[in-house]
Design an enzyme around this catalytic site. Sequence first.
Site, PDB file in Angstrom:
ATOM      1  N   HIS A 157       1.460  25.758 -29.535  1.00 16.43           N
ATOM      2  CA  HIS A 157       1.784  24.324 -29.467  1.00 16.43           C
ATOM      3  C   HIS A 157       1.402  23.690 -30.795  1.00 16.43           C
ATOM      4  CE1 HIS A 157       1.962  20.150 -28.544  1.00 16.43           C
ATOM      5  NE2 HIS A 157       0.653  19.984 -28.436  1.00 16.43           N
ATOM      6  N   HIS A 200       2.037  20.153 -33.631  1.00 12.38           N
ATOM      7  CA  HIS A 200       2.501  18.794 -33.874  1.00 12.38           C
ATOM      8  C   HIS A 200       3.269  18.804 -35.196  1.00 12.38           C
ATOM      9  CE1 HIS A 200      -1.246  17.191 -31.460  1.00 12.38           C
ATOM     10  NE2 HIS A 200      -0.448  17.968 -30.736  1.00 12.38           N
ATOM     11  N   HIS A 254       5.502  13.917 -29.615  1.00 14.09           N
ATOM     12  CA  HIS A 254       4.318  14.786 -29.568  1.00 14.09           C
ATOM     13  C   HIS A 254       4.540  16.092 -30.334  1.00 14.09           C
ATOM     14  CE1 HIS A 254       0.864  16.316 -26.754  1.00 14.09           C
ATOM     15  NE2 HIS A 254       0.801  16.872 -27.950  1.00 14.09           N
ATOM     16  N   TYR A 263      20.204  32.263 -35.475  1.00 12.42           N
ATOM     17  CA  TYR A 263      18.799  32.607 -35.262  1.00 12.42           C
ATOM     18  C   TYR A 263      18.086  31.591 -34.376  1.00 12.42           C
ATOM     19  CZ  TYR A 263      19.858  36.047 -38.700  1.00 12.42           C
ATOM     20  OH  TYR A 263      20.458  37.097 -39.352  1.00 12.42           O
ATOM     21  N   GLU A 306      -5.606  20.427 -24.625  1.00  4.64           N
ATOM     22  CA  GLU A 306      -4.234  20.651 -24.166  1.00  4.64           C
ATOM     23  C   GLU A 306      -4.071  22.016 -23.497  1.00  4.64           C
ATOM     24  OE1 GLU A 306      -1.689  17.857 -27.143  1.00  4.64           O
ATOM     25  OE2 GLU A 306      -2.419  19.724 -28.012  1.00  4.64           O
TER      26      GLU A 306
END
Length: 213
Positions: A94, A96, A161, A121, A75
């Site tokens: 990134h 999951h 995803h 926040y 990725e």
Amino acid sequence: MSNETRARDEICRVGASLFDRGLTAGSSGNISVRLPDGGWLMTPTNVSMGSLDPARLSRFDAQGRLLSGDAPTKEAFLHFSMYGERADAGAVVHLHSSHATAVSILRDIDPQDVLPALTAYYVMRVGRLPLVPYFAPGDPDLAHAVKALASRHHAVLLANHGPVVAGTTLANAQYATEELEETAKLFLMLQNHVLRSLTPEQVADLRVRFNLP
């Protein structure tokens, strides 16, 4: 200790912290950091973030060519899509992560701004969160879809995803990703309840107070 050595150690420390707290599982998720010479460090493919080796991180030059280390995450294009549109991005995370991914699967979320402003926040660290349409893993069209949003949003949610979040530093990218995950968790906990989100005026006030985009 060189800047690169510190960056390698920080990536491994953050990866282990995310893994140990259940924010990533198996070999999912990836981290990258922009180096002062314009190159990048990135976590390798098919490696748990809980057991990263600083010496085996993927090292890219300023043109995105792999110089050393193990084969990079599949990725990597998500990271380069963010960096290409955001000169201020010093790191990308990134994941999951469970709650953010669960929200990305819901049918009736707003694709322009997935999560409501539940806390100050969240507004300060994430802001507006667009949904990137679903593409199969590795599909080059996913890179184009992320790139189209990255100049206006430092955080996006990939449908079915997970989140991709850029920050000026790795710490900032990590904190924003964690705030996103916690807000997604709150949002799911509050399903079937009437929400009292921050008002547009309160959100606007936060943007002025903290110089947010």
